[in-house]
Write a protein that holds these residues in place. Structure first.
Motif, PDB file in Angstrom:
ATOM      1  N   ASP A  74      23.270-131.450  31.023  1.00 52.40           N
ATOM      2  CA  ASP A  74      24.622-131.463  30.479  1.00 52.40           C
ATOM      3  C   ASP A  74      25.611-131.903  31.547  1.00 52.40           C
ATOM      4  O   ASP A  74      25.382-131.715  32.748  1.00 52.40           O
ATOM      5  N   LEU A 431      29.597-137.416  15.365  1.00 50.50           N
ATOM      6  CA  LEU A 431      28.221-137.335  14.868  1.00 50.50           C
ATOM      7  C   LEU A 431      27.257-138.206  15.694  1.00 50.50           C
ATOM      8  O   LEU A 431      26.042-137.963  15.679  1.00 50.50           O
ATOM      9  N   PRO A 433      26.450-138.692  19.065  1.00 55.04           N
ATOM     10  CA  PRO A 433      25.507-138.158  20.070  1.00 55.04           C
ATOM     11  C   PRO A 433      24.314-137.465  19.429  1.00 55.04           C
ATOM     12  O   PRO A 433      23.174-137.648  19.868  1.00 55.04           O
ATOM     13  N   GLY A 434      24.584-136.668  18.407  1.00 52.77           N
ATOM     14  CA  GLY A 434      23.466-135.999  17.752  1.00 52.77           C
ATOM     15  C   GLY A 434      22.532-136.980  17.073  1.00 52.77           C
ATOM     16  O   GLY A 434      21.303-136.834  17.130  1.00 52.77           O
ATOM     17  N   LEU A 435      23.110-138.000  16.442  1.00 49.48           N
ATOM     18  CA  LEU A 435      22.269-139.005  15.789  1.00 49.48           C
ATOM     19  C   LEU A 435      21.479-139.822  16.817  1.00 49.48           C
ATOM     20  O   LEU A 435      20.311-140.158  16.580  1.00 49.48           O
ATOM     21  N   ASP A 436      22.113-140.143  17.983  1.00 52.82           N
ATOM     22  CA  ASP A 436      21.401-140.867  19.038  1.00 52.82           C
ATOM     23  C   ASP A 436      20.197-140.072  19.525  1.00 52.82           C
ATOM     24  O   ASP A 436      19.087-140.606  19.696  1.00 52.82           O
ATOM     25  N   ALA A 437      20.431-138.775  19.800  1.00 55.60           N
ATOM     26  CA  ALA A 437      19.337-137.936  20.275  1.00 55.60           C
ATOM     27  C   ALA A 437      18.235-137.828  19.218  1.00 55.60           C
ATOM     28  O   ALA A 437      17.040-137.888  19.535  1.00 55.60           O
ATOM     29  N   ARG A 438      18.651-137.703  17.960  1.00 56.32           N
ATOM     30  CA  ARG A 438      17.653-137.593  16.887  1.00 56.32           C
ATOM     31  C   ARG A 438      16.858-138.884  16.742  1.00 56.32           C
ATOM     32  O   ARG A 438      15.631-138.857  16.557  1.00 56.32           O
ATOM     33  N   TRP A 583      23.185-143.501  11.180  1.00 56.67           N
ATOM     34  CA  TRP A 583      23.755-143.858  12.497  1.00 56.67           C
ATOM     35  C   TRP A 583      24.551-145.165  12.413  1.00 56.67           C
ATOM     36  O   TRP A 583      25.619-145.281  13.006  1.00 56.67           O
ATOM     37  N   THR A 976      13.143-133.096  26.282  1.00 52.30           N
ATOM     38  CA  THR A 976      14.433-132.516  26.700  1.00 52.30           C
ATOM     39  C   THR A 976      14.431-132.129  28.166  1.00 52.30           C
ATOM     40  O   THR A 976      15.402-131.559  28.645  1.00 52.30           O
TER      41      THR A 976
END
Length: 985
Positions: A74, A431, A433-438, A583, A976
């Protein structure tokens, strides 16, 4: 030195805070650090090195400080490492953070996080008071190195024991081995000595060559100064002969120059005497001719004198006549001026009355009364223009107010639309960052799911090959043991073949051999055993490679299955497609945020600007209308006054200009009449003065006087002519009266040219003789001076040549050349001594781990093609009694030799540096090459290391070590980031 606790966060593959409790790990004296390849096992050792020295070992040392930060951490998690350890009784806590870029807390972009370090004393020897902590990076580094007693390179080599480096060290050539030893034992000072000798030899060689070149150049300059060629090998005999010849030539030329100078002086005296006589004859002849020419012009000179005297007497009469002419011209001009002034005054309305002064005064007085009205008329015209401007300004202001009011009414709807668009864009951006990680997670998972079938095929194939390799190795080993046993059974016959009559038996010592054993059919020779041993070693190496490949393939399958957690490729592909669509929609919407933000800023600025402009426009309209009303009334009142003041003229200024022009004209008429009366009086006076001047000069009338007058230039010319003639006559008579010209006849002839030619010839001969003498003397002085310098240079050259020969020989010895028969340089000699100590220390452990078979042998023999010796390292095989190159060892044997060499080198370096006792050691990888028996021997050696209270950490992924070592620190790898898990039992 003993490690207690390691803390790290956002370091390497570890995104969160992780803690390693070395006290718990080292409770049994031995622990295992294991995990998947790339999980971060070696990173923990890097963290220990970074905490102590601010750098990491091995090939990773080239990493930049910012690259040590975990990319999965982080933004708010700092990159930091803290190590608690005890060294020389001091319990310390060392904390460091590398320099890296972090996101700014306010606004966009990044900012540089500077490197930090701190050192805190937790406890002191014998309970002393701990000193204050250190926070400067350089002070922390110096203090840690002082307490450890070793540099970073030495610490990396003796505490972290990198097996790969020692395997390369074992097989490397002299040059690579020399570099490693130099880094560990700090022998740079001996290299400096070698370089010092080389530099001194080069410097002395340059100086000697310069001296030799200077001596040859001096000899060449001596020969050049003497006017001859320099011999190939100049010596003192040549120099003495040359000096004597130069001296004789100088004496001869000096005598010739003295005789030539006496001849020149006599010739020049004769020439001077004839020139003086010729000059006296010339002066007499010239003065006589001048007097004869002047006598012929006496009448002409007398006429010039009469004309000059008459012109001088007529000068006053001419001046009086000119004054009369000027007075008459003045009367005519004054009369014309009176006529012009009278006509101008009548044109301006003058009634030709006699009182000129009174009329001019009345006109000037009226003009003065109108001065104020003229200024008021100017203000009237400016105010009329101002009225037009105020009317235009009020009209434009009213139009601007209407436009701004309409704009203010349209802005709220536009602002509301822009705010709604910005809210939608920001929601979509949130939305992403979460979609990129997913997406990344699903993409990697899909790749893993598709790789599982091929990974299982590779694992099955590797298992089959490993089983085949085990069988092949067992067969090769059984054949070796069978051949070795058969050779032992036939050893008597093998020994008997070497017996000779009268020679003692190597077994019993008897010189008699009554019944020597005889070889049976199919006996085993030493060559047969060596071939079988080589085949067994190759089979063992193939078995180890196949088992490693099997383990790696099975580990790959397990890791893939663990990461998939039961998900199939089809389900992952469908889920990834849905996330990609979501995305793409969110990304397109998020890209509009900047546009909506810009529109909001522009609308807000436009609203504030329109309101301010509307208020300012309304204020300007009111002001312009009020000024227009006030100014209109003022202009009307002033116009009535100006109408009365202008009379019959166009305006007040025209009437005032007319009155002033009339007054000035009357004044001019009055002045012209006065000037006319005065000019007439002057004409009468000048006529009388002219008559008086003519009579006084003795002329009968004015015409005669004016006829005798001449211009000033003519008068001056006549006087100059007379004076020039009188001066020439006096000068000629003065010349003839001079005493040195008495008795000199003007017709006397003097021969000067023959005397001049004789003097010129004598002068040239004297100059040539003097020049030759000066050149000879200068050449003698130059040759003598250069000869002295040449003798001094020859005197200095001998000792310099002797000194250089001694220095060159000593330099060759120090650098392993010349009389150094071993061909070992000083630095290599020191490193060879250190390597010999390492070989002795490593042999103790190698013999134990190889069951007495192998020992290290240090060699100082020079290598092929002139390679320097001193750093050879071979292995003595006790089975064959032969010394083998280290590169002929098998994979497992190389590991045993490398581990022994690493431990031995650690002991020697620690003793050499006088540093802290090393209570904690790490052995990094290499165990996968050992069979079960060799692994037992290695474990016994490691048990000896921990028997004295040491803690040994093994870094390996070998499965068998997990069964042997109960205390383990596992590194788990995930998308992660990596995490740590402590296991016991």
């Amino acid at each position: 030195m003993r490690l207690h606790r390691l803390e790290l966060s956002a370091f390497g593959p570890y995104p969160r805070r992780e803690v390693v409790d070395f006290d718990a790990l080292g409770a049994d004296g031995l622990f295992l650090l294991h995990g998947d390849t790339g999980a971060g096992k070696t990173t923990l050792l890097d963290a220990v090195a970074f905490a102590l020295f601010g750098r990491v070992p091995g090939a990773r040392e080239t990493l930049k400080a910012g690259e040590l930060r975990c990319r999965l951490a982080d933004a708010d998690t700092p990159t930091a490492v803290a190590l608690e350890l005890t060294v020389q009784g001091h319990r310390l806590r060392v904390a460091r953070s590398p320099e890296y870029e972090r996101p700014k807390k306010r606004g966009g972009g990044t900012t540089r996080q500077p490197a930090k370090a701190s050192l805190t004393w937790v406890a002191m020897p014998e309970g002393g008071a701990p000193p204050e902590g250190l926070t400067r990076v350089d002070e922390v580094g110096r203090t840690v190195q002082r307490l450890l007693g070793m540099s970073a390179d030495q610490f990396f080599q003796v505490v972290l024991l990198p097996q790969g480096e020692f395997a390369r060290f074992l097989r490397s050539e002299t040059t690579q081995r020399e570099q490693v030893l130099e880094r560990l034992f700090g022998t740079e000072r001996f290299l400096d000595v070698e370089r010092w000798f080389e530099e001194r030899r080069r410097e002395r060689g340059r100086e000697l060559r310069d001296q030799q070149r200077d001596a040859l150049e001096l000899a060449a300059r001596v020969a050049q100064a003497a006017g001859e060629e320099r011999p190939e090998e100049p010596d003192t005999t040549w120099l003495d002969t040359l000096l004597e010849r130069v001296r004789e030539e100088a004496a001869r030329t000096v005598a010739a120059a003295g005789a030539a100078r006496a001849d020149q002086e006599a010739a020049e005296a004769e020439l001077l005497e004839r020139r003086e006589l010729a000059e006296r004859v010339r002066r007499v002849r010239q003065a006589t001719a001048e007097l004869a020419a002047l006598a012929e012009r006496q009448d002409e000179v007398a006429a010039w004198q009469v004309e000059h005297d008459a012109a001088r007497r007529a000068v006053p009469a001419v001046a009086a006549r000119r004054a009369l002419d000027r007075a008459e011209e003045a009367v005519d001009q004054a009369r014309q001026e009176v006529e012009r002034a009278t006509a101008h005054a009548r044109s301006l309305g003058w009634g030709d009355d006699g009182d000129l002064r009174g009329a001019a005064a009345r006109s000037r007085e009226q003009a003065g009364e109108l001065a104020g009205a003229v200024a008021e008329a100017e203000r009237q015209r400016a105010d009329e223009r101002r009225l037009v401007e105020l009317a235009d300004r009020a009209l434009q202001g009213r139009q601007q107010v209407e436009q701004l009011a309409k704009l203010a009414g349209d802005l709220p709807a536009l602002v509301e639309e822009a705010r709604a668009g910005l809210d939608r864009a920001r929601a979509a951006a949130a939305l992403l960052p979460g979609l990129d990680a997913r997406r990344a997670e699903l993409t990697a998972a899909l790749r893993d799911a598709r790789a599982v079938p091929k990974a299982r095929e590779r694992a099955e194939l590797a298992a089959t090959r490993a089983s085949e390799a085990v069988d092949a190795h067992q067969r090769a080993r059984e054949r070796l043991l069978d051949l070795r046993q058969r050779r032992l059974d036939g050893m008597a016959a093998e020994l008997a073949r070497g017996l000779a009559p009268g020679e003692p038996c190597p077994v019993c010592g008897s010189a008699e051999h009554p019944e020597p054993a005889r070889a049976t059919e199919g006996g085993v020779t030493d060559a047969d055993e060596r071939r079988a041993q080589s085949a067994e070693q190759e089979a063992q190496a193939a078995r180890e490679r196949a088992q490693r490949a099997q383990h790696e393939a099975e580990a790959e399958v397990a890791a893939l299955v663990e990461r998939l957690a039961g998900r199939t490729a089809d389900a992952l592909a469908a889920e990834l497609s849905a996330v990609d669509s979501e995305w793409a929609e969110a990304s397109a919407l998020a890209e509009t945020a900047a546009r909506w933000e810009g529109e909001l800023r522009d609308l807000d600025q436009a609203s504030r600007r329109a309101h301010a402009q509307q208020v300012e426009a309304e204020r300007a309209v009111s002001a312009a209308e009020a000024q227009h009303r006030e100014l209109t009334e003022l202009v009307r009142q002033r116009a009535e006054r100006l109408e009365r003041a202008r009379g019959e003229h166009v305006d007040v200024a025209a009437r005032r200009d007319h009155l002033l022009a009339l007054a000035n004209t009357l004044d001019a008429l009055l002045a012209a009449r006065s000037a006319l009366d005065a000019a007439g009086q002057r004409v009468t006076e000048q006529a009388q003065a002219l008559d008086e001047a003519v009579a006084a000069a003795g002329f009968p009338d004015v015409a005669a006087a004016l006829a005798a007058a001449r211009p000033e230039g003519v008068l001056a010319d006549l006087a100059e002519r007379v004076r020039a003639v009188r001066d020439r006559e006096a000068a000629a008579r003065d010349v003839l009266a001079q005493p040195e010209l008495a008795g000199v006849a003007p017709d006397l002839v003097v021969d000067v040219e023959s005397a001049r030619e004789a003097a010129e010839l004598a002068r040239r001969r004297c100059e040539e003789a003097v020049s030759a003498a000066a050149a000879a003397e200068g050449r003698g002085r130059a040759v003598a001076g250069l000869a002295e310098r040449l003798r001094a240079a020859w005197a200095d050259l001998g000792p310099a040549q002797t000194e250089y020969a001694e220095l060159a020989a000593l330099t060759d010895v120090v650098n392993g050349r010349g009389q150094n028969h071993r061909k070992i340089s000083l630095r290599s000699y020191v490193l060879a001594a250190r390597l010999e100590e390492v070989a002795v220390a490593a042999t103790t452990r190698l013999q134990r781990m190889s069951q007495g078979r192998y020992s290290f042998v240090h060699s100082d023999v020079a290598g092929p093609r002139g390679t320097r010796g001193g750093l050879g390292l071979d292995v003595l095989d006790d089975y064959s009694g032969q010394v083998r190159p280290a590169r002929t060892l098998s994979g497992g044997e190389s590991f045993l030799a490398s581990l022994s060499l690493a431990l031995g080198l650690a002991d020697v370096v620690a003793a050499e540096t006088g540093g802290a006792v090393l209570d904690t050691l790490f052995v990094d990888e290499g165990f996968g090459t050992l069979d079960a028996g060799a692994l037992d021997l290695v474990m016994d050696t490691l048990d000896e290391l921990r028997a004295g209270g040491r803690v040994v950490g093994l870094v390996s992924h070998v499965e068998e070590l997990r069964q042997r070592i109960p205390v383990r620190l596992r590194v788990r790898k995930a998308r992660t980031g990596s995490t740590l898990e402590l296991r016991t039992g």
